[in-house]
Scaffold this active site. Structure first.
Site, PDB file in Angstrom:
ATOM      1  N   GLU A 111       0.415   5.801  12.673  1.00  0.00           N
ATOM      2  CA  GLU A 111      -0.924   5.363  13.041  1.00  0.00           C
ATOM      3  C   GLU A 111      -0.958   3.879  13.405  1.00  0.00           C
ATOM      4  O   GLU A 111      -1.548   3.492  14.409  1.00  0.00           O
ATOM      5  CB  GLU A 111      -1.860   5.623  11.848  1.00  0.00           C
ATOM      6  N   ASP A 112      -0.307   3.053  12.593  1.00  0.00           N
ATOM      7  CA  ASP A 112      -0.525   1.606  12.692  1.00  0.00           C
ATOM      8  C   ASP A 112       0.620   0.801  13.296  1.00  0.00           C
ATOM      9  O   ASP A 112       0.488  -0.401  13.456  1.00  0.00           O
ATOM     10  CB  ASP A 112      -0.811   1.026  11.290  1.00  0.00           C
ATOM     11  N   ASP A 151      -3.272   8.195  -1.382  1.00  0.00           N
ATOM     12  CA  ASP A 151      -3.636   7.153  -0.411  1.00  0.00           C
ATOM     13  C   ASP A 151      -5.044   6.658  -0.733  1.00  0.00           C
ATOM     14  O   ASP A 151      -5.310   5.466  -0.861  1.00  0.00           O
ATOM     15  CB  ASP A 151      -3.569   7.775   0.990  1.00  0.00           C
ATOM     16  N   ASP A 156     -16.442  11.966 -28.757  1.00  0.00           N
ATOM     17  CA  ASP A 156     -15.105  11.987 -28.166  1.00  0.00           C
ATOM     18  C   ASP A 156     -14.948  10.975 -27.036  1.00  0.00           C
ATOM     19  O   ASP A 156     -14.450  11.279 -25.978  1.00  0.00           O
ATOM     20  CB  ASP A 156     -14.759  13.395 -27.695  1.00  0.00           C
ATOM     21  N   HIS A 201       0.812  -1.219   0.000  1.00  0.00           N
ATOM     22  CA  HIS A 201       0.000   0.000   0.000  1.00  0.00           C
ATOM     23  C   HIS A 201       0.851   1.277   0.000  1.00  0.00           C
ATOM     24  O   HIS A 201       0.720   2.103  -0.914  1.00  0.00           O
ATOM     25  CB  HIS A 201      -0.997  -0.052   1.164  1.00  0.00           C
ATOM     26  N   HIS A 241       3.501   6.861   5.488  1.00  0.00           N
ATOM     27  CA  HIS A 241       2.274   7.553   5.910  1.00  0.00           C
ATOM     28  C   HIS A 241       1.421   6.787   6.907  1.00  0.00           C
ATOM     29  O   HIS A 241       0.634   7.384   7.633  1.00  0.00           O
ATOM     30  CB  HIS A 241       1.440   8.000   4.706  1.00  0.00           C
TER      31      HIS A 241
HETATM   32 MN    MN Z   1      -2.956   4.515   3.781  1.00  0.00          MN
END
Ligand code: MN
Length: 730
Positions: A80-81, A143, A265, A52, A76
């Site tokens: 958090e994780d 993200d 188009d 990811h 990123h």
């Molecule tokens: Mn993420």
């Protein structure tokens, strides 16, 4: 929509080929740090989690973003994780990367899902206002892009809500920032999950699957490129081809009601050359190769669009009989077209906006591409902030609803915005979990929680009028005082009026007073003198403004003798002694039973010697009496006298009663029957239903003494369904 496995080698390759200077070592270090931190974690797809951040970093590279953005993209999710902290990142990768990572982490905490347009708009503004650096938003967009690309691995309800959020928040955000590739893809992916029926219909209309469409485009690209080899051009031209997005076709067919055949188009090929002359040369060759469709040629080079867009447009028929659009332009024109995105969105979506904004947005985009210093980035963000939210802050309720308030707004404003009752019951506030004073100025991004009192009597504080910033809160506070403190206001208002009259030497009898104030009552919508006092009490009527006219009126019509001596109390038997006055003793002077408490024989009572209007009798428990007593000066205190009922005090007195009962047929009849049986005259009665379904029966009755009332109350309480019976305050 497939998510191919992305590797760090691929990223390295991109860094070497996309024509910018990258600190490859730093990116590799960020990758290793992230890979280690996410070790053992997996995506819903079952792939290792690191896929990811790698995918997000890849998208940023494709947008031409800088080293710090790419590092932040790789990192990123670690704060958090995983165990890693902001300090770890600062130490290894510098404070810029740390700040970017923290910014993205902060945005994750904004609960965004909401269909209401207004809410979505607020969330977008809040995201922009909250991110210290515009790169935070771009990382966030990438993200979301990868999460959308891998949405098939999520449960169906999650797919819908994520797609909805993307459509309402991220697509317009990407659009506003002019990141068109990301915007188009997010839009199509959301569309797929939100309306798979329409999507598959478009898919069918397109008749070919994605691979076939792509091979059609690439075969055209090859044909044109091959033919142009023989043409002497300054540089080899670049040719891009694309299938128009599903959503843009959907919009044309379903929202603009066009026939599919009218949309020529669906496929577009863009040829980019070095000079204007070459544009026209290439146009000639294209028209030679393919049959042009009539009325489809547009020369935006000699006549640029108002937004400076320049290009040659033509639609031709391909060898397979499929029409496609060709756009021919120079590199310079291409830059303008890509960066003038705001103008693009303006005519495509029918959104009108100031040109100033358009120019700024295209400048933002350019600045990003040209890798400006962080000073510039900061300046750009400030401009976005001032353009988008010049004087508002955006805060959230604990449930995630975004509330916009003017800058400087306090917890009081927030509370009243949520609900008037919450405002009234406020006793404290928390911002981001921390207790803050009520006058604390809220900041964008904070989650604000209001602590309320359970006391049903709790109301606002007058000091809040100075704390509140919004007129909304102020007027709600004022109207509370107007409504809820009526009795108090009447007393306050009356004493203020009396004091002012005394100072101005205005002396009137009660009858005169009503006549004297008649016009003012009418003017202020007051039915009774008490209404007027109440308005003075809560500040709705300011006496000082009325006094000059009153004085004038008084001297012209009421004042008989300016030098009239101070009026003496007319009550003869007043004794300021410890022996109480027996009511009978004073029955020859004016006795007025106060309307606020309607004293009944048997009640404990107290009298007030008024100036010229006899004695006014209150019950000892009367709130009016108590508050007047509290603010009496020694001279006024003297005028309160003890009073007792005589045994023979059996003149019938009027009082009001209020019965609350479960509503049922015959209730009113049963109550009336009891009163009639007890020979109690009913002067007036009414009944109504409360919001909770209970019935209220009000009556004005004539009672001889308190024990008669007590007996009647006993009987009424026995009536089926009766919850309570009380003497009603006025
Ligand atoms: Mn993420």
């Amino acid at each position: 929509m497939d998510d191919k496995e992305i590797t760090i080698e691929e990223l390295e390759q991109l860094m070497l080929t996309n024509g910018k200077q990258y600190d490859v070592t730093k990116v590799l270090a960020a990758y290793q740090f992230a890979a280690k931190a996410h070790e053992g974690q997996f995506r819903s797809s079952g792939q290792p989690y690191i896929i990811h951040p790698l995918a997000v970093a890849k998208s940023l590279l494709e947008l031409g973003m800088d080293t710090d953005s790419v590092c932040a993209a790789l990192l990123h999710d670690v704060v958090e994780d995983t165990e890693a902290t902001r300090q770890d990142i600062d130490k290894r990768f510098g404070t810029t990367v740390g700040m970017l990572v923290e910014g993205v982490t902060k945005l994750k905490k904004i609960p965004m899902f909401n269909k209401e347009q207004q809410q979505a708009e607020n969330v977008r503004k809040m995201m922009l206002a909250m991110s210290q650096d515009i790169r935070v938003i771009i990382i966030k967009l990438c993200d979301r892009l990868h999460n959308m690309r891998t949405l098939q691995f999520r449960p169906p309800h999650k797919q819908r809500s994520t797609a909805d959020e993307t459509m309402h928040i991220y697509v317009p955000l990407a659009n506003r920032l002019g990141i068109r590739a990301v915007k188009d893809e997010l839009e199509d992916l959301s569309f797929f999950y939100l309306d798979d029926f329409a999507y598959s219909e478009i898919e069918q209309i397109l008749q070919m699957n994605r691979d076939q469409r792509e091979s059609f485009i690439s075969s055209i690209k090859e044909q044109i490129l091959e033919r142009l080899k023989d043409v002497p051009l300054e540089k080899t031209p670049e040719i891009f081809g694309r299938v128009k997005s599903h959503y843009s076709i959907y919009r044309k067919i379903f929202l603009q009601q066009k026939e599919y055949e009218e949309i020529y188009d669906k496929y577009a090929v863009r040829v980019i050359v070095s000079t204007v002359q070459e544009c026209y040369a290439v146009l000639g060759i294209i028209h030679e190769m393919y049959r042009p469709l009539p009325n489809r040629f547009k020369d935006y080079i000699s006549t640029p669009k108002s937004n400076m867009y320049q290009s040659l447009h033509t639609t031709v028929l391909g060898r397979e009989g499929i029409p496609f659009e060709v756009q021919i332009r120079t590199w310079d024109m291409h830059q303008t077209a890509e960066y003038g995105i705001a103008a693009h969105w303006k005519y495509k979506e029918g959104v009108t906006h100031e040109d100033r904004m358009d120019q700024r947005l295209s400048w933002i985009r350019q600045a990003l591409e040209q890798q400006q210093s962080s000073d510039d980035v900061e300046e750009i963000l400030n401009i976005i902030k001032s353009d988008i939210a010049p004087e508002d802050i955006y805060v959230m309720t604990p449930k995630g609803k975004t509330i916009s308030l003017p800058i400087g707004a306090t917890a009081i404003d927030f509370a009243y915005r949520i609900h008037t009752e919450i405002g009234h019951k406020t006793i404290g506030a928390r911002a981001d979990g921390r207790i803050v004073p009520l006058e604390y100025e809220l900041q964008t991004g904070q989650i604000v929680e209001i602590l309320t009192s359970k006391d049903p009597e709790k109301g606002p504080n007058r000091a809040w009028l100075d704390i509140a910033k919004t007129n909304e809160a102020k007027s709600k506070i004022r109207s509370w005082f107007k409504r809820e403190r009526r009795e108090e206001n009447i007393v306050t208002g009356k004493s203020v009026l009396e004091k002012e009259f005394k100072r101005s030497r205005i002396r009137l009898t009660e009858e005169q007073l009503i006549e004297f104030l008649a016009d003012d009552l009418k003017r202020h919508n007051c039915q009774t003198l008490d209404d007027f006092y109440a308005s003075i009490g809560y500040g709705g009527i300011v006496i000082s403004k009325l006094l000059p006219r009153w004085k004038d009126l008084y001297h012209r019509h009421y004042c008989i003798n300016e030098n009239e001596p101070e009026e003496q109390p007319i009550i003869k038997p007043v004794r300021h002694t410890s022996t109480p006055i027996i009511l009978d003793d004073i029955s020859d002077c004016a006795v007025k039973f106060a309307q606020c408490c309607n004293p009944l024989p048997g009640d404990e009572i107290i009298g007030f010697i008024t100036r010229g209007h006899g004695i006014s009798v209150h019950t000892v428990g009367c709130t009016n009496y108590r508050s007047v007593l509290a603010r009496s000066n020694p001279e006024e205190l003297e005028r309160w006298v003890e009073i007792q009922w005589t045994d023979s005090s059996d003149t019938a007195m009027q009082t009001n009663i209020e019965v609350v009962a479960h509503d049922r047929v015959g209730l009113v009849y049963d109550i009336s029957a009891i009163l009639t049986e007890a020979r109690i005259p009913i002067m007036h009665s009414s009944s109504h239903i409360l919001r909770n379904g209970n019935a209220v029966f009000d009556a004005s009755i004539r009672i001889v003494n308190k024990s008669q009332l007590t007996a009647v109350f006993e009987s009424i309480r026995k009536i089926k369904g009766v919850i309570s019976v009380e003497r009603a305050k006025r």
